[in-house]
Structures are given as structure tokens and as C-alpha cells.
Design a protein around this motif. Sequence first.
Motif, PDB file in Angstrom:
ATOM      1  N   ARG A  65       0.827  -1.198   0.000  1.00  0.00           N
ATOM      2  CA  ARG A  65       0.000   0.000   0.000  1.00  0.00           C
ATOM      3  C   ARG A  65       0.868   1.257   0.000  1.00  0.00           C
ATOM      4  NH1 ARG A  65      -2.759   3.113   4.899  1.00  0.00           N
ATOM      5  NH2 ARG A  65      -3.685   4.788   3.658  1.00  0.00           N
TER       6      ARG A  65
ATOM      7  N   ARG B  16      -1.643   1.404  -4.659  1.00  0.00           N
ATOM      8  CA  ARG B  16      -0.834   0.225  -4.358  1.00  0.00           C
ATOM      9  C   ARG B  16       0.299   0.186  -5.364  1.00  0.00           C
ATOM     10  NH1 ARG B  16      -5.216  -1.438  -7.362  1.00  0.00           N
ATOM     11  NH2 ARG B  16      -4.865  -2.986  -8.995  1.00  0.00           N
TER      12      ARG B  16
ATOM     13  N   LEU C 218      -6.279   2.022  -5.200  1.00  0.00           N
ATOM     14  CA  LEU C 218      -6.800   0.914  -4.408  1.00  0.00           C
ATOM     15  C   LEU C 218      -8.216   0.530  -4.812  1.00  0.00           C
ATOM     16  CD1 LEU C 218      -5.582   1.839  -0.793  1.00  0.00           C
ATOM     17  CD2 LEU C 218      -4.599   0.161  -2.364  1.00  0.00           C
TER      18      LEU C 218
ATOM     19  N   GLY D  46      -6.403  -4.227  -4.821  1.00  0.00           N
ATOM     20  CA  GLY D  46      -6.601  -2.960  -4.138  1.00  0.00           C
ATOM     21  C   GLY D  46      -7.758  -2.988  -3.165  1.00  0.00           C
TER      22      GLY D  46
ATOM     23  N   ILE E 177      -7.116  -4.488   0.232  1.00  0.00           N
ATOM     24  CA  ILE E 177      -6.400  -3.573   1.125  1.00  0.00           C
ATOM     25  C   ILE E 177      -7.360  -2.558   1.707  1.00  0.00           C
ATOM     26  CG2 ILE E 177      -4.586  -1.818   1.243  1.00  0.00           C
ATOM     27  CD1 ILE E 177      -3.145  -3.310  -1.027  1.00  0.00           C
TER      28      ILE E 177
END
Length: 234
Positions: free
Chosen positions: A85, A90, A113, A119, A122
Motif C-alpha cells: 500500500r 498500491r 486501491l 486494491g 487492502i
Amino acid sequence: MRQPAPLRAVADRVELSESQAFRILQELERAGYLEHLGRSGYRLASRSVALATLIGPRPALLRAIYPVITRLAHNTGEAVVLHLRSGAARVLVLGVAAPSGPVLDPAGLRSPLVAGASGRIILAFLPETELAAMDLAGITADQLRTIRDRGHEISHGENHPGISGVSAPLLAYSGCEQPTALGSITVAGPSARFGASDLSRVLTPLLGACRDLAPRLASILGPDPGAVVKALDL
């Protein structure tokens, strides 16, 4: 330097006046290499992280990542990529291709993301306070909660036509707080091999790789992973 770094501290470190340092920092901010957090100071932005990754990640980071990623690619017979991240984006740090494809994106590639399984998984583990400051492109809190509860995310042809991917988070734990995703690992291949009946073939070794790598990754990135995420976006 610990980030965010105040203007005066930066100027002292590089032995410039505050006015000289400020002009340079402004240029770096405009070019996307730094973020200015008001009175808190400056921190590295996504473009700096992408450039650093392209030049070459820290040796300790690669030593931890490479065996896990290559073993996962061997066990699944598919391509495997790892993203870290970087703010609302990302960065692709390492990828291992499968003999049958797909062709991997280059290391250092920065993507939002909100796009793709790697993405969104995350996003699903970021604190609500950070999510509130992001443009989620229509992704709702309920959707993120569903992804978080499921523990993985799937995409079909979002980034590359005919290619599907399954992503799982690299989770960092800090005290009693909820875990935060430092990044994600994705297994990708032709969509014909990623039907519902094929999911366990990929998901079981993927989750095992994330459990194996996440604690070592967090220890490399800092002694307090939660604080590192907030300070460095990695």
C-alpha cells in the motif's frame, strides 16, 4: 527521518535555510513525490515509493518476499504478484509469472486501491478514518465489510481481459487494534481456471502464504506496523 517531518527538521538535516528547503519541498510536492500534511510536515508520497520500488526494494524485503511468492507460483501453477500500500494507491513490488501467462505488469507500477481485487482487499482492512478521506469511487462500506468478512477478493477481467485474480491481505497487528493491510498477494491466471470449483485450489495456499509472510514483512517495515502504516503508507 520519521514522517511526517516538519519543515524546520528537514531544513536542519540538509543544512539549508527554511525558505530554501520550503521551495524544494514545494517542487517535490507538485511533482507527486511528497505529501504536505499541514503543520505536521511532509511525508513521502506514492510516486517516491513507486520510484524506490522500481530502483530496487530493500534487500531484506526481497529476501523475505521472493521465496514465498515463488513457492506460491509453483504450488498453484499461476502467476503471483505482491503489492504494498502507498496512500490511496498500491505499488507492485514483485511478480512471478506462470509458464502459461499472463504477462505481468512491471514492478513499480502504481494503481488506485479502488481498482481490482488486490486494491479492494487492502481497502477493506483500512481504518474508517482513512477511508473517509479517500475517493472510494462508489464502493460502499457494506461492500468493504463483505470483503473483510470473506477474507479475500476476486476479480474477473477488470485489469486484463480474460484474466481473473484472487487476492488476500498481508495483515499487520498492533496491540489490540484491528489488523491493517500493509499490502496484498494476488494469484492470477486465465479465467477458465478460476471458476467457483477451482477457488480452493488457489485460495488455500494463498492464505497460507499471506499468514507466513505478513509478520516478517511487518517486522521489516517497522517495529510497530500500525504506526508505520500511518507514517509511511507502507
